[in-house]
Design a protein around this motif. Sequence first.
Motif, PDB file in Angstrom:
ATOM      1  N   LYS A  30     -34.680  11.229  29.140  1.00 23.26           N
ATOM      2  CA  LYS A  30     -34.743   9.785  29.323  1.00 23.26           C
ATOM      3  C   LYS A  30     -36.096   9.299  28.814  1.00 23.26           C
ATOM      4  CE  LYS A  30     -33.278   6.275  32.503  1.00 23.26           C
ATOM      5  NZ  LYS A  30     -32.845   5.996  33.875  1.00 23.26           N
ATOM      6  N   GLN A  33     -36.271   3.964  29.149  1.00 21.58           N
ATOM      7  CA  GLN A  33     -35.045   3.477  29.771  1.00 21.58           C
ATOM      8  C   GLN A  33     -33.767   3.948  29.092  1.00 21.58           C
ATOM      9  OE1 GLN A  33     -35.118  -0.726  30.678  1.00 21.58           O
ATOM     10  NE2 GLN A  33     -37.311  -0.698  31.038  1.00 21.58           N
ATOM     11  N   ASN A  81     -37.289   5.239  34.696  1.00 21.01           N
ATOM     12  CA  ASN A  81     -36.941   4.785  33.347  1.00 21.01           C
ATOM     13  C   ASN A  81     -37.661   5.600  32.287  1.00 21.01           C
ATOM     14  OD1 ASN A  81     -35.134   2.733  34.024  1.00 21.01           O
ATOM     15  ND2 ASN A  81     -36.829   1.373  34.544  1.00 21.01           N
TER      16      ASN A  81
END
Length: 177
Positions: A30, A33, A81
């Motif tokens: 990740k 985001q 995020n």
Amino acid sequence: FVGARPSEQIAFRWDDIAWKVKMLRIERAKVLQEEKGTKTSQARDHELTGRALLYLERQREHTQLAKGLVFMDPVTGKPYNDEKPFRERYWRPTLTALKMRYREPYQMRHTYATMAIMAEANPVWVARQMGNSPRVVFKHYARWIERMDRSRQLAKLDDYLGQNWGKPEGNTGESQG
């Protein structure tokens, strides 16, 4: 104790862990985001050390029932995020409290590789665990591989040759005492 990239760690899901065989499937990361594949675009099955299993077992009570992610921001209760909130809220203050020089969390990946090599783990296995090629591991960690080995490799070769072709005749430079 896993050697994953921080972007991979914040994308770990509970169903990525095969508890019975002590494996973690690393197949996503990740960044900003956005969930995507790993840096190398290849999933890997990572063998979990006893310490990693213990840590994951402790983490279960905090996040196993919430949205399937292993690591979530304990302040917001939401998924990370990116790795910046973790770094600024926990990593930096912890290093400061321990009076340790700052280093990026990514450096723990190098610590994992170095510890594995110093424990005499096969460098090809280390590469597979980290999602790298053996060439990359040898490039970055060759000095550690060489340090942990010194003269043991020569002894291994001598033992092998002795077992398969017998002891050499004549003076081999060893004392004849």
